[in-house]
Scaffold this active site. Structure first.
Site, PDB file in Angstrom:
ATOM      1  N   ASP A  98      -7.219  -1.639   4.278  1.00  0.00           N
ATOM      2  CA  ASP A  98      -6.278  -2.682   3.838  1.00  0.00           C
ATOM      3  C   ASP A  98      -6.637  -4.058   4.401  1.00  0.00           C
ATOM      4  O   ASP A  98      -6.165  -5.067   3.902  1.00  0.00           O
ATOM      5  CB  ASP A  98      -4.848  -2.343   4.297  1.00  0.00           C
ATOM      6  CG  ASP A  98      -4.321  -1.075   3.647  1.00  0.00           C
ATOM      7  OD1 ASP A  98      -4.682  -0.822   2.488  1.00  0.00           O
ATOM      8  OD2 ASP A  98      -3.570  -0.343   4.308  1.00  0.00           O
ATOM      9  N   ASP A 156      -1.470  -0.670   6.179  1.00  0.00           N
ATOM     10  CA  ASP A 156      -1.592  -0.116   7.535  1.00  0.00           C
ATOM     11  C   ASP A 156      -2.986   0.397   7.860  1.00  0.00           C
ATOM     12  O   ASP A 156      -3.272   0.729   9.000  1.00  0.00           O
ATOM     13  CB  ASP A 156      -0.598   1.043   7.714  1.00  0.00           C
ATOM     14  CG  ASP A 156      -1.073   2.305   7.004  1.00  0.00           C
ATOM     15  OD1 ASP A 156      -1.548   2.181   5.849  1.00  0.00           O
ATOM     16  OD2 ASP A 156      -1.007   3.396   7.588  1.00  0.00           O
ATOM     17  N   ASP A 183       0.884  -1.160   0.000  1.00  0.00           N
ATOM     18  CA  ASP A 183       0.000   0.000   0.000  1.00  0.00           C
ATOM     19  C   ASP A 183       0.932   1.225   0.000  1.00  0.00           C
ATOM     20  O   ASP A 183       2.044   1.145   0.507  1.00  0.00           O
ATOM     21  CB  ASP A 183      -0.840  -0.064   1.291  1.00  0.00           C
ATOM     22  CG  ASP A 183      -1.549   1.239   1.580  1.00  0.00           C
ATOM     23  OD1 ASP A 183      -2.233   1.731   0.685  1.00  0.00           O
ATOM     24  OD2 ASP A 183      -1.389   1.764   2.695  1.00  0.00           O
TER      25      ASP A 183
END
Length: 317
Positions: free
Chosen positions: A266, A262, A62
């Site tokens: 996600d 995080d 990410d």
């Protein structure tokens, strides 16, 4: 052949003579591996995760909060002719001090970091979707978009090209005018974590294909990817699209995809991946969904976890 028969006989003798050693080798090695990981801030939830990590071929990262710090900070202060850097930043920080916006706070923090004295602000006004204005030391200061300055009939001059160049780098740039005269550009961006580039290089050394997934536009995403050496970028991905990005990679590369994230959005992708790795400073739900948590929040922890997995299994073998 006699060699195979002899080997089988030797193994049979070993299994009968020391069943405990073979039975204990695996759990002991896994326990020691997990313990060593914990000492280094890599919390591994299960023996299965240690086993899967050694076979990972693709790591999906990410962007915000994983590769980047996840919070904006001041990156550029470019004055127009006739103004100084300090004068421009002090006036901008004074006006932005009246705003609660994270980007405004990043400018104020940037000015404080440079030990500037921030002047008093009067008559602060937010102008919807355009910017802010206020009186600083008796001078009218505007901070905001092209549209704000155009509506005030302020000529941008050379700064239009500067603005475009900063935007092309994926930064949020704000124009500043003092007493209806263009004074410069101040830019803010979500900065890349110090260890991201080294971590991605270490993944490449392990022959791992690194993919970045982000909701950002193509241009910003590409800029960040080039800076840290990412192999492939999925940009403009909505939160729910992260799961399908992981599935797409699993279809192409097999069940050997790890996801590092995080945020709350996600969590589903961390569950979908063969190994989900949560950045420790992130959302609790992401940590809950993950197989591995990096307590220090550094990407180099991903590489440490992989080295640990490989070392643990070579020990077992």
């Amino acid at each position: 052949s006699p060699l195979i028969a002899a080997t089988l006989a030797a193994v049979a003798v070993l299994v009968i003579a020391c069943p405990c050693a073979l039975g204990l080798a695996t759990p002991t090695a896994i326990m020691v591996g997990s313990g060593m990981g914990a000492e280094r801030g890599v919390l591994i939830r299960s023996g299965e995760a240690i086993q899967t990590l050694k076979d990972i071929k693709v790591v999906v990262l990410d962007k915000t909060g994983t590769i980047t710090a996840g919070k904006p900070s001041l990156t550029d202060v470019i004055p127009a002719p006739g103004f100084t850097k300090d004068e421009l930043l002090a006036a901008t920080a004074a006006v932005e001090g009246g705003s609660e916006h994270p980007l405004a706070q990043a400018i104020v923090q940037g000015a404080k970091d440079q030990k500037l004295v921030i002047p008093q602000l009067k008559d602060f006004r937010a102008i919807t979707a355009r910017g802010v204005e206020g009186l600083v030391d008796g001078r009218l200061v505007h901070v905001g978009s092209r549209r704000l300055l155009n509506e005030q009939d302020i000529d941008l001059g050379e700064l239009d090209a500067t603005l475009k160049s900063l935007e092309f780098q994926g930064k949020t740039a704000m124009l500043v005018a003092i007493d209806k005269q263009v004074a410069g550009v101040v830019a803010v961006a979500d900065t890349i974590k110090e260890d991201s580039k080294a971590a991605i290089k270490a993944m490449h050394d392990l022959n791992i294909y690194v993919v970045m997934v982000t909701g950002d536009n193509e241009r910003t995403a590409k800029h960040v990817a080039d800076l840290v050496g990412i192999d492939e970028v999925f940009a403009n991905v909505l939160p729910e699209g992260k799961v399908s990005s992981v599935k797409q990679l699993q279809a192409k590369y097999g069940e050997s995809v790890a996801m590092v994230g995080d945020g709350i959005n996600d969590a589903p992708a961390l569950k979908q991946a063969n190994v989900g790795i949560a950045i420790g400073a992130g959302a609790d739900v992401a940590i809950e969904a993950a197989d591995v948590t990096l307590v220090r929040g550094e990407l180099t922890g991903v590489v440490e976890a992989m080295h640990l997995s490989r070392a643990t299994f070579s020990k077992i073998v």
